[in-house]
Design an enzyme around this catalytic site. Structure first.
Site, PDB file in Angstrom:
ATOM      1  N   TYR A  35       3.845   7.089   9.868  1.00 28.44           N
ATOM      2  CA  TYR A  35       2.885   5.900   9.736  1.00 28.44           C
ATOM      3  C   TYR A  35       3.634   4.877   9.177  1.00 28.44           C
ATOM      4  CZ  TYR A  35      -0.837   3.116   8.618  1.00 28.44           C
ATOM      5  OH  TYR A  35      -1.877   2.067   8.436  1.00 28.44           O
TER       6      TYR A  35
ATOM      7  N   PRO B  11      -3.810   0.375  18.740  1.00 23.01           N
ATOM      8  CA  PRO B  11      -3.727  -0.109  17.472  1.00 23.01           C
ATOM      9  C   PRO B  11      -3.882   1.046  16.393  1.00 23.01           C
ATOM     10  CG  PRO B  11      -5.711  -0.874  18.485  1.00 23.01           C
ATOM     11  CD  PRO B  11      -4.822  -0.125  19.513  1.00 23.01           C
TER      12      PRO B  11
ATOM     13  N   LYS C 231       1.326  -0.062  15.148  1.00 24.00           N
ATOM     14  CA  LYS C 231       2.940   0.069  15.540  1.00 24.00           C
ATOM     15  C   LYS C 231       3.220  -1.148  16.363  1.00 24.00           C
ATOM     16  CE  LYS C 231       3.878   3.542  13.346  1.00 24.00           C
ATOM     17  NZ  LYS C 231       4.227   3.181  12.119  1.00 24.00           N
TER      18      LYS C 231
ATOM     19  N   HIS D 131       0.925  -1.172   0.019  1.00 29.73           N
ATOM     20  CA  HIS D 131      -0.026  -0.116  -0.137  1.00 29.73           C
ATOM     21  C   HIS D 131       1.024   1.046   0.060  1.00 29.73           C
ATOM     22  CE1 HIS D 131      -4.198  -1.542   1.586  1.00 29.73           C
ATOM     23  NE2 HIS D 131      -3.569  -2.201   0.422  1.00 29.73           N
TER      24      HIS D 131
ATOM     25  N   TYR E  79      -9.273   5.274   7.737  1.00 27.03           N
ATOM     26  CA  TYR E  79      -9.335   5.792   9.212  1.00 27.03           C
ATOM     27  C   TYR E  79     -10.241   6.864   9.302  1.00 27.03           C
ATOM     28  CZ  TYR E  79      -4.626   3.342  10.216  1.00 27.03           C
ATOM     29  OH  TYR E  79      -3.948   2.309  10.257  1.00 27.03           O
TER      30      TYR E  79
END
Ligand code: APR
Ligand code: PHB
Length: 387
Positions: A382, A291, A295, A72, A199
């Site tokens: 990220y 979560p 990580k 991704h 998200y």
């Protein structure tokens, strides 16, 4: 019994460490309290940073990931009825790999056993003695208490393990933040609603659209910390998920029966130091992240990167400096990931009923996603900060 490095726990931390050491001819034994089926059945997150991917490649545990994993280059932030994409490749130079931790664990167990690494399933470690000398793992095998003398013991036994509890209270310092909500997750054999993760910040609460493959999806909605899976039917879950997503996403959602549904609590936790004598802590034994930033597995992998280098330096080059600096070096990266996970959680979840709280979050998301610097900050955290 005797070995060079005793490892407690056959989760990603312990399995990856054992494999890295084995490839350098360093003897290990893994003590695992659960049986193999139990360990391999755990449903866990599925986003791998590039550093984690490279470590799996370095130990030859990448064949299925290369075939079935999904690279991704971006993910979406949904808020205020709209979606903004974070282009990780553009703003941070690389992306992430979608590959379930369950699969990582299965591959590492299979490869480690095939190479003769001793994984003692159903063998809980009950104590660790003489940590300042040659540490001894006290464990139970077939109901019999046994002892294994080691040069070093690795506490890869997660949040509820015996290792962190071995560090005296006057030495161990812990930091904890417990969030006032949980994540209700569903696993279902339906195609993901989007080709990347979404998200979502919504005034009803957070939602996340993720996946395990192109035919298996993983979705989450924020729920009360005291909620229970029995309070939710599949239809209730799908309805709540769709309420929290932009209309075009909700309309495209393919729903289906649960393969699994569970609620995970959210906490930030760090234990310092990550070394006590010849006992070293790694992964969830030393830290827990909410979560939101994906990580958990990746922090475990970076701990193991530092720890394996330190142990290889000791056995191959007779160096002790990397062992001595492990805790300080690992904690610097841990705290930055703890911070990002806390910050991302704070920005995306509903914390109270005060209308201004939600508006401030929307303003922050609006600012960050309309700023080159803002998108860079999100992207570089990220994908994982440098090792
Ligand atoms: N003796 C032997 N094994 C133990 C003991 C014990 N006393 N206590 C715990 N264990 C085992 C657990 O059964 C588990 O298999 O240690 C293992 C710890 O694995 P994880 O909890 O997966 O921790 P870690 O390997 O650090 O991986 C961190 O896993 O839980 C996720 O979200 C977390 O993604 C992160 C990753
Ligand atoms: C998951 O797929 O389970 C997942 C993905 C991203 C996260 C958390 C969980 O941030």
């Amino acid at each position: 019994m005797r070995t060079q490095v005793g490892i407690i726990g056959s989760g990603p931390s312990g399995l990856l460490l054992a494999r890295l050491l084995h490839l350098k001819g360093i003897d290990t034994v893994i003590f695992e309290r659960k049986d193999r089926d139990y360990v391999e059945a755990r449903i866990r997150a599925g986003v791998l940073e590039n550093g984690t991917v490279e470590m799996l490649r370095a130990v030859g545990a990448d064949a299925r990931m290369n075939e079935l994993g999904i690279p991704h280059d971006g993910f979406a932030l949904a808020f205020d009825g709209r979606m903004e994409r974070i282009d990780m490749a553009k703003y941070a130079g690389t992306g992430v790999m979608i590959w379930g931790q369950t699969q990582v664990t299965r591959d590492l167990i299979r490869l480690n056993l095939a190479d003769g690494i001793d994984i003692k399933f159903d063998c809980p470690a009950t104590a660790i003695e003489d940590v300042d000398g040659s540490p001894v793992v006290v464990y139970h095998e077939d109901g019999v208490e046994k002892r294994c003398t080691c040069d070093f013991v690795m506490g890869c036994d997660g949040y509820h393990g015996v290792s962190r509890a071995t560090v005296p209270n006057n030495i161990l310092k812990t930091y904890e933040k417990i969030y006032p909500f949980g994540w209700l997750g569903i696993l279902s054999d339906v195609p993901p609603v989007d080709h990347e993760l979404i998200y979502a910040n919504h005034e009803r609460g957070f939602a996340l659209c993720s996946m395990r493959s192109n035919t298996r999806s993983r979705y989450y909605v924020q729920c009360d910390k005291d909620d229970h899976v029995d309070n939710w039917t599949d239809d209730m879950f799908w309805d709540e998920l769709r309420r929290r997503l932009p209309a075009h996403v909700a309309e495209a959602m393919v729903t289906g029966p649960r393969l699994e549904m569970s609620i995970a609590p959210l906490r930030s936790f760090v234990a310092e130091p990550m070394r006590h004598g010849n006992l070293f802590l790694a992964g969830d034994a030393a830290h827990i992240v909410p979560p939101t930033g994906a990580k958990g597995l990746n922090l475990a992998a970076s701990d193991i990167h530092y720890l394996s280098n330190a142990l290889i330096g000791y056995y191959v080059d007779k160096r002790t400096d990397l062992l001595d600096s492990y805790s300080e070096v690992a904690l610097r990266r841990v705290w930055k990931a703890i911070r990002f996970s806390w910050w991302f959680t704070s920005m995306m979840h509903r914390f109270d009923d005060d209308p201004i709280s939600h508006r401030l979050q929307v303003a922050e998301l609006d600012y960050l996603t309309s700023s080159e610097a803002g998108k860079t900050v999100i992207a570089e955290n990220y994908i994982g900060l440098p090792l």
